[in-house]
Motif scaffolding. Structure first.
Motif, PDB file in Angstrom:
ATOM      1  N   LEU A 186      34.333  41.776 -11.310  1.00 51.82           N
ATOM      2  CA  LEU A 186      34.695  40.455 -11.826  1.00 51.82           C
ATOM      3  C   LEU A 186      33.615  39.936 -12.775  1.00 51.82           C
ATOM      4  N   LEU A 187      32.360  40.009 -12.323  1.00 54.56           N
ATOM      5  CA  LEU A 187      31.275  39.429 -13.125  1.00 54.56           C
ATOM      6  C   LEU A 187      31.024  40.225 -14.399  1.00 54.56           C
ATOM      7  N   THR A 206      33.334  38.845 -16.956  1.00 53.97           N
ATOM      8  CA  THR A 206      33.318  37.409 -17.227  1.00 53.97           C
ATOM      9  C   THR A 206      32.300  37.083 -18.321  1.00 53.97           C
ATOM     10  N   PRO A 207      32.726  36.425 -19.401  1.00 57.43           N
ATOM     11  CA  PRO A 207      31.768  36.035 -20.438  1.00 57.43           C
ATOM     12  C   PRO A 207      30.748  35.060 -19.875  1.00 57.43           C
ATOM     13  N   VAL A 249      29.377  32.584 -21.275  1.00 52.35           N
ATOM     14  CA  VAL A 249      29.729  31.206 -21.618  1.00 52.35           C
ATOM     15  C   VAL A 249      30.677  30.617 -20.585  1.00 52.35           C
ATOM     16  N   THR A 250      31.714  31.385 -20.246  1.00 55.06           N
ATOM     17  CA  THR A 250      32.722  30.914 -19.307  1.00 55.06           C
ATOM     18  C   THR A 250      32.107  30.709 -17.923  1.00 55.06           C
ATOM     19  N   LEU A 298      30.027  27.500 -17.948  1.00 51.41           N
ATOM     20  CA  LEU A 298      30.870  26.306 -17.858  1.00 51.41           C
ATOM     21  C   LEU A 298      31.410  26.149 -16.443  1.00 51.41           C
ATOM     22  N   LEU A 299      31.824  27.265 -15.858  1.00 48.56           N
ATOM     23  CA  LEU A 299      32.367  27.228 -14.493  1.00 48.56           C
ATOM     24  C   LEU A 299      31.332  26.656 -13.534  1.00 48.56           C
ATOM     25  N   PHE A 319      30.359  22.797 -14.507  1.00 52.57           N
ATOM     26  CA  PHE A 319      31.372  21.755 -14.333  1.00 52.57           C
ATOM     27  C   PHE A 319      32.087  21.822 -12.985  1.00 52.57           C
ATOM     28  N   ALA A 320      32.197  23.034 -12.419  1.00 53.44           N
ATOM     29  CA  ALA A 320      33.040  23.176 -11.232  1.00 53.44           C
ATOM     30  C   ALA A 320      32.265  22.952  -9.936  1.00 53.44           C
ATOM     31  N   VAL A 324      32.370  19.512  -8.506  1.00 52.68           N
ATOM     32  CA  VAL A 324      33.691  19.162  -7.994  1.00 52.68           C
ATOM     33  C   VAL A 324      33.834  19.575  -6.538  1.00 52.68           C
ATOM     34  N   ILE A 325      33.237  20.713  -6.160  1.00 53.63           N
ATOM     35  CA  ILE A 325      33.329  21.115  -4.758  1.00 53.63           C
ATOM     36  C   ILE A 325      32.080  20.664  -3.993  1.00 53.63           C
ATOM     37  N   ASN A 340      25.148  36.842 -13.487  1.00 53.81           N
ATOM     38  CA  ASN A 340      25.665  37.786 -14.473  1.00 53.81           C
ATOM     39  C   ASN A 340      24.865  39.090 -14.468  1.00 53.81           C
ATOM     40  N   VAL A 391      25.646  26.091 -24.360  1.00 51.50           N
ATOM     41  CA  VAL A 391      26.937  25.423 -24.283  1.00 51.50           C
ATOM     42  C   VAL A 391      26.897  24.230 -23.319  1.00 51.50           C
TER      43      VAL A 391
END
Lengths: 266, 215, 218
Positions: free
Chosen positions: B55-56, B59-60, B62-63, B66-67, B70-71, B74-75, B92, B159
């Motif tokens: 998975l990693l 995964t870019p 940048v993405t 951001l995850l 920002f995320a 939230v949790i 990464n 970013v």
């Protein structure tokens, strides 16, 4: 072949298929070829013998200009290889290619093209270099495969073949060029002993069918039974040349006697 | 370009270097842990590690950045930009480091491990005394190569507003309405940084053997 | 959480647009970079030292520069040279320029490891020039290059995410705009990550298929 070397040489004024004279080649101060001269007449099988490092393979590589000799000339049917007439301007790749496609080379390590099937290996150069008609070449290639006993391997890739099979494909590939001269560079040296026989058998039948062949080999049996002329090289020079009977039975030079003692144990 | 601008680029370089080093410091051991889980075929955890790596690796950065930034809040996990940046690079690079460690482990001589066992050494002891001292030497050149790639992907943290080299260059460009000079200087800084790591890789290769690829 | 994902489902068309842009940029970029890289590999392998030095300089430069930095240089720098692109094209140009260097290096690496003998055999049989390259050298390179080109394609897919910074409407950009609108960052970015994962898996399946073909031919 019933002709002997001397009879062929007495034949009418046809230029020999291969005429090498005064060839010299040096690698970083090491003299590999030291004024080698040699002729191969039409239909002759000439075996080039000698200890490793004696310059045999380099000589062969100079014939099709894979190696550029420092001095000397190589003539294929009277045409000079590597140099334009006059002997000053070297040939370009396209001119060399025209001469190279008149010779067929069989390599020690087969050098088949791994990305092509057996049949594709054989037709590759006739179709794309000699620009002959594909259908015609395929028909010939199939006949050649039949002759070397590999008709069933037509569509196999080289990686699936044994060494002996690869070398028989290598020979068929060289023959498909309809060459005026066949060059063999130690064709059996990379083979397991039990596979040597099948390749030697093919070479013998070629020789008997009248092909013109220059063979670098360590197979003394082949040289003795098949050659019209045997040439012994040592230290970049030709030390003895003659008919096989004479060479194996009654060598003239001390060097030849030593060589035979070491290499013909039987 | 003023001296001030140049200094803020150098400051950006300091941020890039420290965030990258922090990412390396966390990511290299984490990668080793993942590799050991897979090598030992630990039930449940080994397949999880496999999925993580797969998975990693796709995964870019940048993405991912951001995850994380920002995320996570939230949790319920508060995280500042700098920590998010370090976490991005560590998570990464760990996936790539895992593959390097793992291939080192797979190629490790079975005989030596058996020999250690016949001398009564436990698994962890064998790893600590026999395997690891040899493993890190064979893996080092590839690990350093991966560090070079990490420096290059560290631009992703711009970013979320971390003032590393790229971000600094953009800001100066926006202030002076002349983006090209700061960018060329920034590019020069990256080239120096990467060349330092390439040099380090060559050095480790010479001392400890060969790595897979180059920068 | 389920509500979040249903919101994403409602914005599926925007994510899909982003995904399509990511795929387009990656594929077009990779194909162009591969073609140009193959051409660049020729001076890399040339015997002329000037050709070699210049091409090697370009390749090494690209390998030292982060992709985002190059993107900025293309985006802000080229207009000063009178070349004005929209964001999308600027992104594509950056991908192509950057990866041409990497593709060339991949091809050069394989080329220099090709068995010299098979090339020599071709020369002995009268092959030369372009025909030697196209019939004997290139096919062998293509067969050996599958896994490395696949890896590079995965790298390109990931690099396209950087283009969000110059507002190219690719997948990460789409995800970011959706999360900003609905404040559901977790669900959107996880969805984006899974889509990237699926893309990379597709590439690996493709590489696997090419490897099946190549295995017999080496």
């Amino acid at each position: 072949m019933t002709d002997t070397a001397s009879e062929s040489r007495d034949a009418p004024v046809l230029a020999p298929v291969l005429e090498i004279s005064g060839l010299t080649k040096t690698f970083d101060d090491k003299v590999v070829l030291d004024g080698v001269s040699l002729t191969v007449a039409r239909g002759q099988t000439v075996c080039l013998l000698g200890p490793s490092g004696s310059g045999k393979s380099t000589l062969l590589r100079c014939v099709n200009w894979l190696e550029k000799p420092d001095q000397g000339t190589v003539l294929l049917c009277g045409e000079r290889i590597g140099m334009r007439p006059g002997g000053v301007v070297p040939m370009g790749n396209a001119e060399l290619a025209k001469l190279r496609m008149r010779m067929g080379t069989v390599f020690q390590h087969f050098n088949l093209w791994p990305h092509l099937t057996v049949l594709q290996n054989i037709i590759e150069a006739p179709v794309h270099v000699q620009k002959r008609r594909r259908e015609e070449v395929i028909a010939e290639a199939e006949a050649l495969l039949e002759n070397v006993g590999l008709a069933d391997k037509r569509d196999a890739f080289p990686s699936r073949l044994s060494g002996g099979q690869k070398q028989r494909v290598g020979i068929a590939r060289a023959l498909a060029m309809k060459p005026e001269l066949l060059l063999f560079d130690e064709p059996t040296s990379a083979l397991d002993p039990e596979l040597v026989g099948e390749v030697v058998a093919v070479m013998k039948s070629l020789s008997q069918a009248g092909s013109t062949m220059l063979v670098v080999t360590h197979e003394m049996g082949f040289a003795r039974e098949t050659a019209d002329k045997v040439v012994l090289m040592d230290g970049g020079r030709v030390v003895e040349e003659g008919g096989p009977e004479e060479f194996f039975g009654n060598p003239r030079t001390e060097r030849a006697r030593q060589f035979l003692q070491r290499y013909v144990s039987a | 370009m003023t001296l001030n601008a140049f200094l803020s680029l150098l400051n950006g370089a300091g941020v890039t270097i420290s965030v990258s080093l922090a990412g390396i410091a966390l990511g290299v051991p984490f990668g080793l842990a993942l590799a050991l889980l897979r090598w030992q075929r630990v039930p449940l955890l080994a397949p999880l590690a496999t999925v993580y790596v797969s998975l990693l690796r796709s995964t870019p950065a940048v993405t991912l950045c951001l995850l994380i930034f920002f995320a996570l809040p939230v949790i319920g996990i508060e995280i500042d930009a700098l920590s998010a940046a370090v976490a991005t690079l560590a998570l990464n690079t760990a996936a790539f480091n895992c593959e390097i460690w793992r291939s080192g482990l797979m190629n490790f001589s079975r005989d030596q491990i058996e020999a250690a066992r016949t001398f009564g050494m436990s698994g962890p002891l064998t790893f600590r005394r026999i395997i690891f001292p040899q493993l890190w030497r064979t893996c080092l050149p590839s690990l350093v190569n991966e560090m070079t790639l990490l420096i290059k992907s560290s631009t992703a943290i711009a970013v979320i507003g971390v003032a590393e080299i790229t971000r600094a260059a953009i800001r100066i460009g926006a202030q002076t309405y002349d983006p090209l000079p700061p960018m060329l200087v920034a590019t020069g800084i990256y080239i120096v940084l990467v060349l330092v790591f390439v040099g380090l890789q060559r050095f480790t290769e010479r001392v400890y053997g060969h790595a897979g690829g180059a920068a | 959480m389920i509500r979040d994902f249903s919101l994403i489902w409602q914005s599926a068309d925007r994510l899909l647009d982003g995904l399509i842009n990511t795929v387009l940029l990656s594929l077009v970029g990779a194909v162009l970079a591969l073609a140009l890289g193959a051409l660049l590999a020729i001076p890399l392998m040339a015997s002329n030292p000037v050709l070699r030095l210049v091409s090697r300089g370009f390749v090494d430069l690209m390998r030292c520069v982060p992709f985002l930095m190059l993107t900025y240089l293309v985006y802000y720098g080229l207009p000063r040279l009178g070349l004005r692109f929209d964001n999308w094209t600027a992104g594509l140009v950056a991908i192509v320029v950057y990866n041409t260097a990497y593709m060339a290096e991949i091809i050069r690496g394989i080329w220099s490891r090709l068995e010299r003998e098979t090339i020599e055999a071709a020369v002995a049989f009268g092959f030369h020039g372009w025909r030697l390259v196209s019939r004997i050298i290139l096919p062998q390179i293509v067969l050996a290059a599958g896994p490395m080109i696949g890896n590079q394609l995965i790298q390109i897919i990931k690099d396209t995410a950087f283009l969000t910074i110059i507002a190219v409407p690719e997948l990460t950009h789409a995800a970011n705009s959706i999360q900003a609108q609905y404040f559901i960052p977790f669900a959107t970015f996880i969805t984006a990550v899974l889509l990237y994962w699926a893309l990379c898996m597709l590439v690996e399946v493709g590489v696997y298929a090419v490897e099946r073909i190549a295995e017999k031919r080496r």
